[in-house]
Design a protein around this motif. Structure first.
Motif: not given
Length: 381
Positions: A39-44, A55-63, A138-150
């Motif tokens: 991100t512009p703030g340097g967050q990964d 074979g169905v797949s979905v890609k999701i960013s924590n951004y 700067v709503g929830f769509d523009k922040v980096v969330w903490d992510a945990k795989e299940i």
């Protein structure tokens, strides 16, 4: 005779072992992580790929909790991407109309960017004319969330958490949010939303995916839509609720039976269609009192045969048909022109904090905000 029985027994045992081995070697659902950028703030920012046994797949960013890609089969088994979006993080950072994003604290519009709660008036950032839309600047769509795989035997998931601090974008209270995406072997993507607060506040979370079941080949005007709603939230020319709930029967907004999106979308003799420039309204969903997760809508694309069924605990759904896409945004090699995608944003009603007759969106300390929405994909041949 004994030799024959022995041979049959051995054959049966071998077939059983082969069947068991086949089941054991079936591809289990998986989740993987890759670097998406900074991100512009340097967050990964990372990109998580959830894949089921089909074979169905979905890609999701924590951004922004953004669904960037969703691959589902057509009637011939061909997997294609069915959501608008981009291949790069930078394209999302540069600005977009909420493609695939988690929206909060408040999805949809709040009139004049103000609301009063317990006698105190709160002022929000206005980003839609004089009104607040989808959480503000700067709503929830523009922040980096903490992510945990299940990981599970029949499903995989991604748990995203975020602390929205007191007075962020003008909203009171430290709001702890958890959103869990789950993909199972029934080709169903489930989204569970949860939040708690330490001060009274308002919350209305949703996902803003733009679907195009053609595989992004053309617009969505031939998509056949059903919405289980007899009334909708009437709006003014700024798309702000008037407070009135109006029946849809006999109007171009009646989707109690299937209708192609393009069939009546330009019928501006209806003032609500005129104000929305097409469909951009919140339908009041029929209540389900049996405790199950009710089906609230469906979308069928005749050429591909793809069917998407939508289930939700929410009282409303904003059906939006990409009326404000102007062809100035391009992603995945496609120019997103007017009505190239449709949204079914499950939610509470727009401007509820200023509409005492609407179902409340107030969350207080000690309470837990919980809603569920799922999107199930199949084909009709």
């Amino acid at each position: 005779m004994r030799s024959l029985l022995f041979i049959l027994a051995i054959s049966t045992l071998a077939m059983g072992c082969a069947s068991e081995n086949k089941q054991n070697t079936m591809t289990q659902p998986s989740i993987s992580k890759s670097h998406f950028g900074k991100t512009p703030g340097g967050q990964d920012a990372d990109l998580f790929t959830l894949t089921n046994s089909n074979g169905v797949s979905v890609k999701i960013s924590n951004y922004g909790g953004i669904i960037t890609h969703l691959f589902v089969p057509d009637k011939n088994g061909t997997l294609e991407d069915v959501v608008l979006g981009f291949d790069s993080l930078q394209s999302y950072i540069d600005g977009h109309p909420f493609f695939g994003a988690l929206v909060g604290r408040y999805g949809n519009r709040i009139a004049k960017g103000k609301f009063t709660l317990d006698g105190q008036t709160y002022t929000l950032h206005v980003n839609n004319g004089p009104n607040a839309l989808h959480g503000g600047k700067v709503g929830f769509d523009k922040v980096v969330w903490d992510a945990k795989e299940i990981k599970g035997d029949s499903a995989v998931g991604l748990e995203l958490t975020y602390l929205s601090k007191d007075m962020e974008e003008g909203y009171p209270g430290n709001l702890r949010v958890k959103v869990t995406y789950t993909l199972d072997n029934h080709n169903e993507i489930r989204i569970d939303y949860e939040a708690t607060t330490d001060k009274p506040t308002v919350v209305n979370l949703t996902n803003h995916s733009y679907f195009n079941l053609t595989g992004l080949k053309r617009d969505i005007l031939a998509h056949e839509v059903t919405i289980n709603a007899d009334t909708l939230v009437a709006v003014d020319d700024q798309l702000i609720p008037t407070g009135e709930l109006i029946p849809v029967a006999g109007t171009p907004l009646d989707f109690t039976t299937p209708h192609a999106v393009g069939e009546r979308i330009d019928d501006t003799t209806d003032v609500q269609v005129k104000y929305g420039g097409g469909y951009d309204h919140c339908w009041v969903l029929r209540k389900n009192n049996d405790g199950s997760l009710p089906q609230i809508a469906s979308v069928y694309e005749p050429e591909s045969g793809r069917l998407m069924e939508v289930f939700s605990t929410e009282p409303g759904v904003q059906f939006y048909t990409g009326n404000f896409l102007e062809g100035d945004v391009k992603g995945k090699g496609v120019t997103y022109t007017k009505r190239y995608g449709l949204c079914l944003e499950t939610e509470h009603f727009p401007d509820s904090p200023n509409q005492p007759r609407f179902p409340t969106t107030v969350l207080r300390p000690g309470e837990t905000y919980q809603t569920t929405t799922s999107y199930r994909f199949s084909v009709k041949k």
